[in-house]
Design a protein around this motif. Sequence first.
Motif, PDB file in Angstrom:
ATOM      1  N   VAL A 209       0.848  -1.192   0.000  1.00 40.72           N
ATOM      2  CA  VAL A 209       0.000   0.000   0.000  1.00 40.72           C
ATOM      3  C   VAL A 209       0.881   1.237   0.000  1.00 40.72           C
ATOM      4  CG1 VAL A 209      -1.712   1.324   1.308  1.00 40.72           C
ATOM      5  CG2 VAL A 209      -1.880  -1.178   1.197  1.00 40.72           C
ATOM      6  N   ASP A 210       1.876   1.241   0.891  1.00 39.78           N
ATOM      7  CA  ASP A 210       2.824   2.348   1.001  1.00 39.78           C
ATOM      8  C   ASP A 210       4.229   1.758   0.991  1.00 39.78           C
ATOM      9  OD1 ASP A 210       4.663   4.291   2.257  1.00 39.78           O
ATOM     10  OD2 ASP A 210       2.851   5.490   2.564  1.00 39.78           O
ATOM     11  N   PHE A 211       4.976   2.037  -0.071  1.00 40.74           N
ATOM     12  CA  PHE A 211       6.258   1.360  -0.279  1.00 40.74           C
ATOM     13  C   PHE A 211       7.308   1.715   0.766  1.00 40.74           C
ATOM     14  CE2 PHE A 211       6.878   5.418  -2.223  1.00 40.74           C
ATOM     15  CZ  PHE A 211       8.235   5.650  -2.348  1.00 40.74           C
ATOM     16  N   LYS A 212       7.169   2.886   1.424  1.00 38.90           N
ATOM     17  CA  LYS A 212       8.136   3.268   2.439  1.00 38.90           C
ATOM     18  C   LYS A 212       7.778   2.707   3.811  1.00 38.90           C
ATOM     19  CE  LYS A 212       9.893   7.570   0.365  1.00 38.90           C
ATOM     20  NZ  LYS A 212      11.313   7.161   0.340  1.00 38.90           N
TER      21      LYS A 212
ATOM     22  N   ASP B  58       4.424  -5.799  -8.386  1.00 43.59           N
ATOM     23  CA  ASP B  58       3.836  -4.637  -9.050  1.00 43.59           C
ATOM     24  C   ASP B  58       4.389  -3.309  -8.546  1.00 43.59           C
ATOM     25  OD1 ASP B  58       1.908  -4.210 -11.231  1.00 43.59           O
ATOM     26  OD2 ASP B  58       0.893  -2.931  -9.777  1.00 43.59           O
ATOM     27  N   ARG B  59       4.626  -3.185  -7.219  1.00 46.56           N
ATOM     28  CA  ARG B  59       5.202  -1.973  -6.641  1.00 46.56           C
ATOM     29  C   ARG B  59       6.489  -2.343  -5.909  1.00 46.56           C
ATOM     30  NH1 ARG B  59      -0.467   0.197  -3.893  1.00 46.56           N
ATOM     31  NH2 ARG B  59      -1.598   0.488  -5.859  1.00 46.56           N
ATOM     32  N   LEU B  60       7.520  -1.563  -6.120  1.00 49.88           N
ATOM     33  CA  LEU B  60       8.834  -1.867  -5.552  1.00 49.88           C
ATOM     34  C   LEU B  60       8.914  -1.374  -4.106  1.00 49.88           C
ATOM     35  CD1 LEU B  60      11.630  -3.030  -5.964  1.00 49.88           C
ATOM     36  CD2 LEU B  60      12.333  -0.869  -6.981  1.00 49.88           C
TER      37      LEU B  60
ATOM     38  N   TYR C  98       5.972  -3.866 -14.317  1.00 48.26           N
ATOM     39  CA  TYR C  98       6.086  -3.375 -15.679  1.00 48.26           C
ATOM     40  C   TYR C  98       7.108  -2.252 -15.716  1.00 48.26           C
ATOM     41  CZ  TYR C  98       1.807  -6.020 -15.908  1.00 48.26           C
ATOM     42  OH  TYR C  98       0.899  -7.037 -15.808  1.00 48.26           O
ATOM     43  N   ASP C  99       7.502  -1.872 -16.914  1.00 50.23           N
ATOM     44  CA  ASP C  99       8.378  -0.720 -17.080  1.00 50.23           C
ATOM     45  C   ASP C  99       7.508   0.510 -16.849  1.00 50.23           C
ATOM     46  OD1 ASP C  99      10.000   1.349 -17.918  1.00 50.23           O
ATOM     47  OD2 ASP C  99      10.935   0.161 -19.498  1.00 50.23           O
ATOM     48  N   ASN C 100       7.443   0.944 -15.593  1.00 49.36           N
ATOM     49  CA  ASN C 100       6.434   1.922 -15.189  1.00 49.36           C
ATOM     50  C   ASN C 100       6.684   3.332 -15.723  1.00 49.36           C
ATOM     51  OD1 ASN C 100       4.730   0.157 -13.658  1.00 49.36           O
ATOM     52  ND2 ASN C 100       6.411   0.002 -12.201  1.00 49.36           N
ATOM     53  N   GLU C 101       7.930   3.723 -15.891  1.00 46.73           N
ATOM     54  CA  GLU C 101       8.190   5.021 -16.509  1.00 46.73           C
ATOM     55  C   GLU C 101       7.747   4.999 -17.973  1.00 46.73           C
ATOM     56  OE1 GLU C 101      11.850   8.215 -17.033  1.00 46.73           O
ATOM     57  OE2 GLU C 101      11.836   6.831 -15.337  1.00 46.73           O
ATOM     58  N   TYR C 102       7.928   3.863 -18.603  1.00 43.75           N
ATOM     59  CA  TYR C 102       7.482   3.713 -19.987  1.00 43.75           C
ATOM     60  C   TYR C 102       5.962   3.813 -20.081  1.00 43.75           C
ATOM     61  CZ  TYR C 102       6.775   1.627 -24.597  1.00 43.75           C
ATOM     62  OH  TYR C 102       6.384   1.390 -25.901  1.00 43.75           O
ATOM     63  N   VAL C 103       5.243   3.303 -19.063  1.00 43.41           N
ATOM     64  CA  VAL C 103       3.784   3.444 -19.026  1.00 43.41           C
ATOM     65  C   VAL C 103       3.399   4.917 -19.133  1.00 43.41           C
ATOM     66  CG1 VAL C 103       1.717   3.226 -17.575  1.00 43.41           C
ATOM     67  CG2 VAL C 103       3.322   1.324 -17.726  1.00 43.41           C
ATOM     68  N   GLY C 104       4.045   5.755 -18.311  1.00 49.70           N
ATOM     69  CA  GLY C 104       3.764   7.189 -18.343  1.00 49.70           C
ATOM     70  C   GLY C 104       4.092   7.809 -19.687  1.00 49.70           C
ATOM     71  N   LYS C 105       5.186   7.359 -20.294  1.00 46.81           N
ATOM     72  CA  LYS C 105       5.552   7.868 -21.620  1.00 46.81           C
ATOM     73  C   LYS C 105       4.477   7.516 -22.649  1.00 46.81           C
ATOM     74  CE  LYS C 105      10.623   7.760 -21.149  1.00 46.81           C
ATOM     75  NZ  LYS C 105      10.923   9.110 -21.654  1.00 46.81           N
TER      76      LYS C 105
ATOM     77  N   GLY D 281      -1.395   9.366  -9.655  1.00 41.93           N
ATOM     78  CA  GLY D 281      -1.813   8.382  -8.661  1.00 41.93           C
ATOM     79  C   GLY D 281      -1.456   8.778  -7.236  1.00 41.93           C
ATOM     80  N   ASP D 282      -1.589   7.823  -6.344  1.00 39.21           N
ATOM     81  CA  ASP D 282      -1.351   8.034  -4.919  1.00 39.21           C
ATOM     82  C   ASP D 282       0.150   8.134  -4.627  1.00 39.21           C
ATOM     83  OD1 ASP D 282      -0.903   7.196  -2.031  1.00 39.21           O
ATOM     84  OD2 ASP D 282      -3.088   7.186  -2.072  1.00 39.21           O
ATOM     85  N   LYS D 283       0.528   9.099  -3.794  1.00 37.31           N
ATOM     86  CA  LYS D 283       1.944   9.299  -3.462  1.00 37.31           C
ATOM     87  C   LYS D 283       2.553   8.091  -2.752  1.00 37.31           C
ATOM     88  CE  LYS D 283       2.418  14.328  -3.098  1.00 37.31           C
ATOM     89  NZ  LYS D 283       2.733  15.456  -2.173  1.00 37.31           N
ATOM     90  N   GLY D 284       1.725   7.311  -2.065  1.00 38.15           N
ATOM     91  CA  GLY D 284       2.255   6.145  -1.356  1.00 38.15           C
ATOM     92  C   GLY D 284       2.607   4.989  -2.266  1.00 38.15           C
ATOM     93  N   ASP D 285       2.234   5.079  -3.515  1.00 35.25           N
ATOM     94  CA  ASP D 285       2.528   4.049  -4.509  1.00 35.25           C
ATOM     95  C   ASP D 285       3.748   4.497  -5.309  1.00 35.25           C
ATOM     96  OD1 ASP D 285       2.665   2.366  -6.706  1.00 35.25           O
ATOM     97  OD2 ASP D 285       0.520   2.423  -7.122  1.00 35.25           O
ATOM     98  N   PRO D 286       4.869   3.781  -5.220  1.00 34.91           N
ATOM     99  CA  PRO D 286       6.070   4.219  -5.938  1.00 34.91           C
ATOM    100  C   PRO D 286       5.870   4.254  -7.446  1.00 34.91           C
ATOM    101  CG  PRO D 286       6.356   1.969  -5.159  1.00 34.91           C
ATOM    102  CD  PRO D 286       5.102   2.489  -4.533  1.00 34.91           C
TER     103      PRO D 286
END
Length: 369
Positions: free
Chosen positions: A112-115, A135-137, A148-155, A179-184
């Motif tokens: 939920v929150d990666f940190k 899915d989330r690191l 997934y290549d998540n930066e590529y998703v945004g591109k 999206g939510d800040k808690g999701d990397p």
Amino acid sequence: MNTYMRRAALFAAAVSLATGLAACGSAKQSGDSTGSGSGGEDGALTIGLLLPENQTARYEKFDRPLIEKKVKSLCPDCKVLYANAKQDASAQQQQVDTMITKKVNALILDSVDFKSIAGSVKKADAAGIPVIAYDRLAEGPIKGYTSYDNEYVGKVQGKALLDALGGKASKGKIVMMNGDKGDPNAAFFKRGAHSELDGKVEIGKEYDTVGWAPDEANKNAKGAISSLGKNNIVGFYSANDGMAGGIITALKAAGYSKLPPVTGQDAELAGVQRIITGDQYMSVFKPYKPEADAAAEMAVTAARGEKLEDVATDLVDSGTNQSIPAVIITPVELTKKNIASVVSNGLYTVQEICTAKYKDACDAVGLQP
């Protein structure tokens, strides 16, 4: 910052293996207990599975059953313990504690929150339980990661929005619904989108959406329309389909004669139907099976004490750890032009998409039983 070290041949082989192995059975379906820990009396392994929320359709409809099915195909005697945090970081930390108490042999974790989850990952690691980030690191001593290549998703999203705008890009402003800040992953989607959009279109408003909630996106969209004026908004960047739905509801309520283009992600059924009707311009189709298969294979491999490097095809860095074995999957842009791909890839049937309400729209794009 994540860095991907691509090894293309190995990656192709791994995805082929992940999608090609035959499934043989499915795990029992229950809330958070489908077996006992520490392997059980028969010596079978127990895999914990913690998913972050149930507002996004994918987790219960695809991720959970696909992971459970793959675990059983790799290890017929294995058991899966499941829990969903329902977007509550504290609840997820307690769920990790429960998995430790039940002595699972490996844990698949979609944080939920990666940190804030880092301390729980450390507890699991200290208890000898390898954690596979899904899915989330997540931060902390995770042993493997698949996404997934998540930066590529945004591109992909940003470029698609520019393509949809064409000459209108310079004639108004866009609104960004991140999206939510808690999701990397949200940060990577945002970064990728900005890399395409910055300098090419004016961003009038930008929001980080708590919990990825469609209602929150709807509220923010209404605020943006009121603040900027509906005639000055030429497009909406939405980081996922759920929020796109909230945005589109706000646009229709504002009385647009023609909706501006709205992006999305996840190829949710409602999103696919909105693309067919033209209400939503695009989504990002992320084949769930290769990701789920990779997570299951990594968890079973780690639970058996075997090397994850034999399964992983990439390496990533998190905020706390370096060179984490990973499998990174490339997503696909989804528009009207290739909408049939969600059928050919087994995501939905034509019957699921083309209900009576959408029959005419389906006929227009060539989707027929």
